[in-house]
Design a protein around this motif. Structure first.
Motif, PDB file in Angstrom:
ATOM      1  N   LYS A  42       0.846  -1.207   0.000  1.00 20.06           N
ATOM      2  CA  LYS A  42       0.000   0.000   0.000  1.00 20.06           C
ATOM      3  C   LYS A  42       0.879   1.254   0.000  1.00 20.06           C
ATOM      4  O   LYS A  42       0.587   2.228  -0.701  1.00 20.06           O
ATOM      5  N   LEU A  43       1.931   1.232   0.822  1.00 18.64           N
ATOM      6  CA  LEU A  43       2.825   2.384   0.911  1.00 18.64           C
ATOM      7  C   LEU A  43       3.431   2.707  -0.444  1.00 18.64           C
ATOM      8  O   LEU A  43       3.330   3.843  -0.934  1.00 18.64           O
ATOM      9  N   LEU A  44       4.059   1.718  -1.078  1.00 22.75           N
ATOM     10  CA  LEU A  44       4.762   1.964  -2.333  1.00 22.75           C
ATOM     11  C   LEU A  44       3.812   2.367  -3.462  1.00 22.75           C
ATOM     12  O   LEU A  44       4.074   3.306  -4.206  1.00 22.75           O
ATOM     13  N   ILE A  45       2.708   1.637  -3.584  1.00 21.86           N
ATOM     14  CA  ILE A  45       1.789   1.912  -4.690  1.00 21.86           C
ATOM     15  C   ILE A  45       1.115   3.274  -4.501  1.00 21.86           C
ATOM     16  O   ILE A  45       0.922   4.016  -5.465  1.00 21.86           O
ATOM     17  N   SER A  46       0.788   3.621  -3.267  1.00 25.73           N
ATOM     18  CA  SER A  46       0.222   4.948  -2.997  1.00 25.73           C
ATOM     19  C   SER A  46       1.207   6.049  -3.378  1.00 25.73           C
ATOM     20  O   SER A  46       0.816   7.075  -3.954  1.00 25.73           O
ATOM     21  N   LEU A  47       2.483   5.844  -3.071  1.00 21.82           N
ATOM     22  CA  LEU A  47       3.510   6.833  -3.426  1.00 21.82           C
ATOM     23  C   LEU A  47       3.673   6.938  -4.943  1.00 21.82           C
ATOM     24  O   LEU A  47       3.779   8.046  -5.495  1.00 21.82           O
ATOM     25  N   ILE A  48       3.707   5.787  -5.624  1.00 27.68           N
ATOM     26  CA  ILE A  48       3.838   5.788  -7.086  1.00 27.68           C
ATOM     27  C   ILE A  48       2.686   6.569  -7.710  1.00 27.68           C
ATOM     28  O   ILE A  48       2.880   7.419  -8.587  1.00 27.68           O
ATOM     29  N   LEU A  49       1.464   6.300  -7.239  1.00 24.66           N
ATOM     30  CA  LEU A  49       0.292   6.960  -7.823  1.00 24.66           C
ATOM     31  C   LEU A  49       0.222   8.445  -7.443  1.00 24.66           C
ATOM     32  O   LEU A  49      -0.348   9.244  -8.180  1.00 24.66           O
ATOM     33  N   HIS A  50       0.801   8.796  -6.299  1.00 21.95           N
ATOM     34  CA  HIS A  50       0.851  10.210  -5.899  1.00 21.95           C
ATOM     35  C   HIS A  50       1.748  10.997  -6.855  1.00 21.95           C
ATOM     36  O   HIS A  50       1.401  12.110  -7.278  1.00 21.95           O
ATOM     37  N   PHE A  51       2.907  10.410  -7.204  1.00 22.93           N
ATOM     38  CA  PHE A  51       3.860  11.115  -8.061  1.00 22.93           C
ATOM     39  C   PHE A  51       3.656  10.824  -9.557  1.00 22.93           C
ATOM     40  O   PHE A  51       4.120  11.586 -10.403  1.00 22.93           O
ATOM     41  N   LEU A  52       2.987   9.704  -9.876  1.00 25.26           N
ATOM     42  CA  LEU A  52       2.677   9.364 -11.276  1.00 25.26           C
ATOM     43  C   LEU A  52       1.183   9.063 -11.408  1.00 25.26           C
ATOM     44  O   LEU A  52       0.780   7.939 -11.699  1.00 25.26           O
ATOM     45  N   PRO A  53       0.322  10.062 -11.207  1.00 22.42           N
ATOM     46  CA  PRO A  53      -1.119   9.805 -11.251  1.00 22.42           C
ATOM     47  C   PRO A  53      -1.593   9.277 -12.599  1.00 22.42           C
ATOM     48  O   PRO A  53      -2.624   8.603 -12.678  1.00 22.42           O
ATOM     49  N   GLU A  54      -0.834   9.542 -13.666  1.00 19.53           N
ATOM     50  CA  GLU A  54      -1.226   9.067 -14.994  1.00 19.53           C
ATOM     51  C   GLU A  54      -1.160   7.531 -15.111  1.00 19.53           C
ATOM     52  O   GLU A  54      -1.714   6.947 -16.051  1.00 19.53           O
ATOM     53  N   GLU A  55      -0.481   6.882 -14.156  1.00 22.49           N
ATOM     54  CA  GLU A  55      -0.355   5.425 -14.185  1.00 22.49           C
ATOM     55  C   GLU A  55      -1.498   4.723 -13.440  1.00 22.49           C
ATOM     56  O   GLU A  55      -1.530   3.490 -13.368  1.00 22.49           O
ATOM     57  N   ARG A  56      -2.420   5.481 -12.871  1.00 23.83           N
ATOM     58  CA  ARG A  56      -3.449   4.925 -11.988  1.00 23.83           C
ATOM     59  C   ARG A  56      -4.232   3.769 -12.628  1.00 23.83           C
ATOM     60  O   ARG A  56      -4.323   2.670 -12.057  1.00 23.83           O
ATOM     61  N   GLU A  57      -4.806   4.022 -13.807  1.00 23.54           N
ATOM     62  CA  GLU A  57      -5.675   2.990 -14.401  1.00 23.54           C
ATOM     63  C   GLU A  57      -4.896   1.738 -14.751  1.00 23.54           C
ATOM     64  O   GLU A  57      -5.349   0.622 -14.514  1.00 23.54           O
ATOM     65  N   LYS A  58      -3.702   1.899 -15.294  1.00 20.01           N
ATOM     66  CA  LYS A  58      -2.880   0.746 -15.672  1.00 20.01           C
ATOM     67  C   LYS A  58      -2.506  -0.081 -14.442  1.00 20.01           C
ATOM     68  O   LYS A  58      -2.600  -1.313 -14.450  1.00 20.01           O
ATOM     69  N   ILE A  59      -2.107   0.596 -13.361  1.00 19.71           N
ATOM     70  CA  ILE A  59      -1.712  -0.120 -12.140  1.00 19.71           C
ATOM     71  C   ILE A  59      -2.922  -0.791 -11.496  1.00 19.71           C
ATOM     72  O   ILE A  59      -2.850  -1.940 -11.045  1.00 19.71           O
ATOM     73  N   PHE A  60      -4.059  -0.087 -11.442  1.00 22.60           N
ATOM     74  CA  PHE A  60      -5.276  -0.694 -10.903  1.00 22.60           C
ATOM     75  C   PHE A  60      -5.648  -1.953 -11.690  1.00 22.60           C
ATOM     76  O   PHE A  60      -6.034  -2.976 -11.114  1.00 22.60           O
TER      77      PHE A  60
END
Length: 594
Positions: A370-388
């Motif tokens: 949760k920590l890492l993925i939340s940080l990734i999505l905070h700094f790279l919000p454009e990756e949200r749908e792909k990561i989800f």
């Protein structure tokens, strides 16, 4: 020998890893005739020469396992020149003649000075694709690098469990996956080459971070720290993660500063240079060992700062690099809580516009996700749908199953031999899991990151309840729990802990009750912890509860380490010359076994 040119054969993968940009053949295992294959793959020790087998009009390579004639393994080498630095994962296509008995295999890549090695198991008589991430490879010796591979070795190991005298395995291909990612994980080869830290320690924390991305098939690239100084990184990465990097040179620091100045973000765990601390808005970080057991037990996050951060993350850290003088542009994202649940007011992590700092290595992979993925999505919000999408695809992948549907099929097959009451229980949890999973796939775009993870966790909890209920307990089975902390689980008495173990069908516990320099019971030999004056003799407390509930108690101890030992006791051992020395003659606070 010329370096083998590896040709890229696909622009995207048709299975498992859809976001990798390319896949390349490293070794096809397809040869024209027996003479050719035997000129490429050389048997070592008492191993037999390789053979060919025709299948669907193609030759495939056959490795004969004459276990009755070898000491520990059958193994073969192929001399080859390869640059594997751009690959992140390897795919091995293989099958066994004896699928009921798993064959344990190690693939090695030799580089001058040492080897990269990784273990896997072959357990099917149909072709299986085994994906081996580079993060899983161990380092033996001091290999010069993935860009300078001289040899491939395949080793098949004898097992003491089953007496297999002979068998065969077949290999169809070895391919490499080249990622298309702006996330980099920095492997601290600098510290290994300078003999500052052992390679297994560096590899452990690097692998823990990488395995979180591997679990969800989220794309990343590994970059050796020594490459930062030599290579242009600004255009290749948007985020660099430093899992444990205890030695960062001035030249590397300058390149990292330029990376951040051009918009790059860094996530740093535990160690960094003073300049990198400043990049993250920290004037300084001071080494701080815990002043009492459990001081750095858990991190409590400020979840308002970043969506999706875990509320709390258990760490059991024994020391930290304590951030001091936080700049106005940075925020404390979490504080340390001790084992009694009290806030220490010691900062655990810092968030700034340039990235994230955590004051110890990541020890909790479950909440670390949760920590890492939340940080990734905070700094790279454009990756949200792909990561989800990737997380949804991998939700419910228990054990070695490929997906949630395979788990469901397994559960339904196992249920046939169970009682009607047991089937009813399992069906309840299974229908909850699958029903929620169907809704999850439809509605996930509406969720916040926190809601997304809550839904995922609920699905997997129900699935686990169904899955584990399909197994029948064996008579006289030894089911034990290992407990590192002498006072048991924080917030519970030994009575509560042992009662809970009994209710969940455990029948033994291994509690750690002493170290080389301190005891958590009324010892006549070792200094006694001050805590037992308040909390009582811990062996007596644990054993009393074990007798009440019929649980076996097996005490274990830390044999040599003198952590938490009183100063007077260490001074006594020092005068008796009973402490260890490292290779430079410097004292180490461990008992010397010699």
């Amino acid at each position: 020998m010329k370096r083998l040119k590896i040709s890229v054969i696909f622009t995207s993968l048709l299975f498992s890893y859809p976001i990798f940009s390319s896949m390349a053949i490293i070794e096809s295992f397809e040869y024209k005739n027996l003479s050719e294959v035997q000129k490429n793959w050389f048997p070592q020790g008492k191993s037999k020469p390789v053979e060919l087998k025709k299948e669907n009009g193609k030759n495939i390579t056959k490795f004969i396992l004459n276990f009755s004639q070898v000491d520990d393994r059958c193994y073969w080498d192929k001399n080859i020149l390869l640059d594997l630095s751009s690959f992140e994962k390897f795919i091995i296509e293989t099958k066994s003649e004896t699928p009921s008995i798993p064959i344990n295999c190690t693939i090695y890549f030799e580089s001058p000075g040492g080897w990269f090695s990784c273990w896997f198991s072959i357990d099917k008589d149909t072709w299986q694709k085994i994906i081996v991430p580079k993060a899983k490879f161990k380092i033996e010796g001091n290999p010069s690098g993935w860009d300078n591979i001289k040899k491939i070795r395949l080793s098949f190991w004898k097992t003491g469990i089953v007496d297999v005298k002979e068998g065969s395995v077949y290999f169809k291909s070895l391919k490499g996956l080249i990622p298309n990612s702006k996330i980099g994980i920095v492997f601290c080869d600098t510290a290994i080459k300078n003999e500052k830290v052992r390679s297994d320690v560096i590899n452990r924390y690097y692998s823990d971070i990488a395995s979180i991305f591997d679990k969800f098939e989220i794309d990343y690239k590994t970059i050796n720290q020594s490459e930062i100084e030599k290579k242009e990184i600004e255009s290749k990465f948007k985020i660099l993660i430093f899992p444990y990097n205890p030695l960062i040179t001035e030249e590397e620091t300058e390149k990292i500063k330029r990376f951040v100045e051009k918009g790059g973000k860094i996530f740093v765990f535990y160690s960094a240079s003073s300049e990198i601390y400043k990049i993250l808005g920290i004037e300084n970080a001071i080494y701080k060992k815990e002043s009492y057991p459990g001081e750095f037990d858990t991190v409590e996050f400020d979840t308002k700062i970043i969506d999706g951060l875990p509320l709390k993350m258990k760490q059991l850290s024994w020391n930290i690099m304590c951030p001091e003088k936080i700049n106005d542009n940075s925020k404390i994202a979490g504080y340390w809580i001790n084992s009694e649940g009290k806030l220490t007011e010691i900062p655990a992590c810092i968030i700034s516009e340039n990235g994230f700092y955590f004051s110890h290595v990541l020890l909790n992979k479950e909440d670390g996700e949760k920590l890492l993925i939340s940080l990734i999505l905070h700094f790279l919000p454009e990756e949200r749908e792909k990561i989800f999408d990737l997380i949804i695809k991998n939700t419910g992948k228990l054990s070695d199953f490929e997906n949630i549907e395979e788990v469901k099929k397994f559960i339904q097959q196992k249920m046939a031999n169970l009682s009607s009451q047991k089937r009813k229980e399992i069906n309840h949890f299974l229908s909850q899991a699958m029903g929620n999973y169907r809704k999850f796939k439809i509605n996930y775009k509406k969720f916040s990151i926190r809601e997304f993870f809550n839904q995922k966790n609920e699905i997997e909890e129900n699935l686990k309840h169904a899955y584990f209920r399909t197994f029948k307990g064996k008579e006289k089975e030894f089911r034990a729990v290992w407990c590192h902390y002498p006072f048991g689980i924080k917030g519970f008495s030994w009575e509560e802990i042992i009662k809970k173990l009994k209710e969940n069908n455990f029948n033994a516990i291994f509690p750690n009750m002493l170290r080389a320099g301190i005891a958590y019971y009324n010892s006549e030999i070792l200094p006694i912890s001050e805590e037992i004056k308040i909390k009582g003799d811990q062996i007596l407390e644990c054993l009393s509860a074990c007798k009440k509930y019929g649980i076996e108690c097996h005490i274990w101890k830390v044999n040599w380490n003198l952590s938490y030992a009183p100063f007077e006791f260490i001074e006594k051992l020092r005068k008796e010359n009973r402490l260890q020395k490292d290779k430079f003659g410097k004292e180490v606070l461990w008992l010397c076994p010699s």
